[in-house]
Motif scaffolding. Sequence first.
Motif, mmCIF file in Angstrom:
data_model
loop_
_atom_site.group_PDB
_atom_site.id
_atom_site.type_symbol
_atom_site.label_atom_id
_atom_site.label_comp_id
_atom_site.label_asym_id
_atom_site.label_seq_id
_atom_site.Cartn_x
_atom_site.Cartn_y
_atom_site.Cartn_z
ATOM 1 N N ASN A 229 1.936 4.877 -5.580
ATOM 2 C CA ASN A 229 0.726 4.093 -5.363
ATOM 3 C C ASN A 229 0.368 3.493 -6.711
ATOM 4 O O ASN A 229 -0.287 4.145 -7.525
ATOM 5 C CB ASN A 229 -0.413 4.972 -4.855
ATOM 6 C CG ASN A 229 -0.026 5.762 -3.609
ATOM 7 O OD1 ASN A 229 0.879 6.599 -3.657
ATOM 8 N ND2 ASN A 229 -0.700 5.512 -2.510
ATOM 9 N N ALA B 245 0.874 -1.172 0.000
ATOM 10 C CA ALA B 245 0.000 0.000 0.000
ATOM 11 C C ALA B 245 0.904 1.212 0.000
ATOM 12 O O ALA B 245 2.093 1.101 0.318
ATOM 13 C CB ALA B 245 -0.892 0.025 1.240
ATOM 14 N N GLY B 246 0.324 2.364 -0.340
ATOM 15 C CA GLY B 246 1.104 3.582 -0.243
ATOM 16 C C GLY B 246 1.647 3.752 1.162
ATOM 17 O O GLY B 246 2.827 4.062 1.372
ATOM 18 N N THR C 148 4.614 15.868 -0.650
ATOM 19 C CA THR C 148 3.770 15.393 -1.745
ATOM 20 C C THR C 148 3.814 16.480 -2.811
ATOM 21 O O THR C 148 3.535 17.640 -2.513
ATOM 22 C CB THR C 148 2.322 15.194 -1.259
ATOM 23 O OG1 THR C 148 2.352 14.464 -0.031
ATOM 24 C CG2 THR C 148 1.498 14.428 -2.262
#
Lengths: 518, 129
Positions: free
Chosen positions: A269, A138-139, A216
């Motif tokens: 992801n 998963a991320g 991000t």
Amino acid sequence: MLIFERSHPGRRNAAQAPHHAAAAGGPSTGLRTGIPAALLRQDRPLLPEASEMDVVRHYTRLSQKNFSIDTHFYPLGSCTMKYNPRACNTLAMLPNFLARHPLAPESTGQGVLACLYDLQEILKDVTGMAGVSLMPMAGAQGEFAGIAMIRAYHDMRGDTARSEIIVPDAAHGTNPATAVMCGYTVKEIPTGANGDVDLDALRAATGPQTAGLMLTNPSTLGVFEKRITDIQKVIHDAGGLLYYDGANLNAILGKVKPGDMGFDVIHMNLHKTFSTPHGGGGPGAGAVGVAQRLLPFLPLPVVAKLPSPAGGESAARGAKPAGGEGINNEVFRYLTEKDLPQSIGHLSAFSGNIGILLRAYVYARMLGAEGMHRVAEFATLNANYLMAELYKAGFTVAFPQRRASHEFIISMKPLKDATGISAMDVAKRLLDKGYHPPTTYFPMLVPECLLIEPTETESKETLDGFVAALKEIRDEAHATPELVKGAPHTMPVRRLDDVKAARELDLTWKTPTSTAPV
Amino acid sequence: MSNPANLKYTASHEWIRSEADGTISIGITQHAQELLGDMVFVENPAVGRKLKAKEECAVVESVKAAADVYAPVAGEVTAVNSELDSAPEKINADPYAAWMFKMKPASAADVAALMDAAAYQAVVDSEAH
Ligand SMILES: Cc1ncc(COP(=O)(O)O)c(C=O)c1O
């Protein structure tokens, strides 16, 4: 309705059970397992008892209630709910992939290993990193692996006084959670009015205690950090490392490489950018990529390609089918602790979510380098078109002066002030109009926000339809607010009591005692 | 609901009330509860814990998000409102009645130096971008 509620004592598929099991009255009777009697359970497990047809109907009906990318526009910001091409599914489900046992020898799995190796290479190339491990599932697990590698790197150098990870306040909750799970304290820094990281605050927060920064980019506010070069310099000058949360990679795929921006470690992801089913539709894959200096720490196993040591010999044996001993005189194998003794270790029992990795691989091969550019271009075009149309329609765009990346934010604050209708009410009403709602109340920086990500796979007609639906809901908020407050009206379930669900979390089916099977 | 004039405030949205016994009570403001929405969980600091000013010491969790609560000044925790364990929604119903924990401040001057209601309102207004 749960399958347990369809259960009837004794109902089973006698007609389809193997003859001896049906005769014996149940599969567990008379099994010789080799397990000591003292360890065998005395009671039957609480399993639902239903006929095959009951089961098929139950799950088919549930699937018909699904609100999914296959049925509806799904602009869930930060989640990249793009169309999942059927070809990816078909090829990943080839019988020899499906039937392969994870403990089968590598010599009989050269095909799947070659696919995984290729995927590693493709991801390295498109992100500008030196090495990739596909193992995180998963991320969030990719983040854990990434920060664990940062920690291993500092520890290896004896640089152990670094105790803080810096995280902007716009970050996804998994970022600070990851830092804490890896034993760091979180230092939060604010976002400037234009949506970028506040560089002065970053400078003030950075020092010899800084282990790294998690960023991000494009951020969760849907804008590209313009001063990424300055940001990476501040962190690197202080001896920290840069972590890239790749949740928004779709916006820059094939256009800008996190490696070129100076990131030391990234997660991707794959279920978002590389279009594998997720969001209730399937498990995730959070591959990690690293710069040169973090290569020794990659999570295991990593697939390596080696020249075939026995190329001549295996050719001489002749009878071996092609692929039995490597491909084109090359052999693929998993690297282990012996090869990477400084690795942070294994993150799953075998090889990550291999079915998902195969789907991502097919998707990447179908796109090619050229197609990846187009993904980023059309994801950005769709987001900017939708943002411009909503702005024209009078909605409050959070950063109208900035170009959107692949997603953007509108605020329902003015509507709430005028009518009492909140972002959540609007989201629920969208369901009635045939649209999955955007992400609500994330990031928290913008009040009453909707984070909208159309993705590249939607047509202009769909985007126009979504704008029209939002306009209708705004009109309803003024004219018939009860209609919006009571939404959804057309779904299999009405408005859920999420407060009660959170306060009195209850996830376990309990058999009513009167009918408990013994 | 306006911010009571007899309280002090922080930029991180805590309110502080000076009690007759020399302690201070701390809760979160109307603005904070409105942003967070329906509360589902409150975690208070342990009684006796010594806090530095601006130290993270409690958590409020809502349906939408979890948020840290910070010590407004340095001091020691003297009591916690355990009613909130089972009824966190009291914070939504009346944030200025639902105190979370009490502290004995290290210095009364620190408390006096905190923001008043008008200064806090200016902070709230400036955040609304
Ligand atoms: C910005 C951001 N970071 C990290 C994650 C965590 O990824 P995952 O859900 O795959 O664990 C998400 C997920 O939704 C996200 O939006």
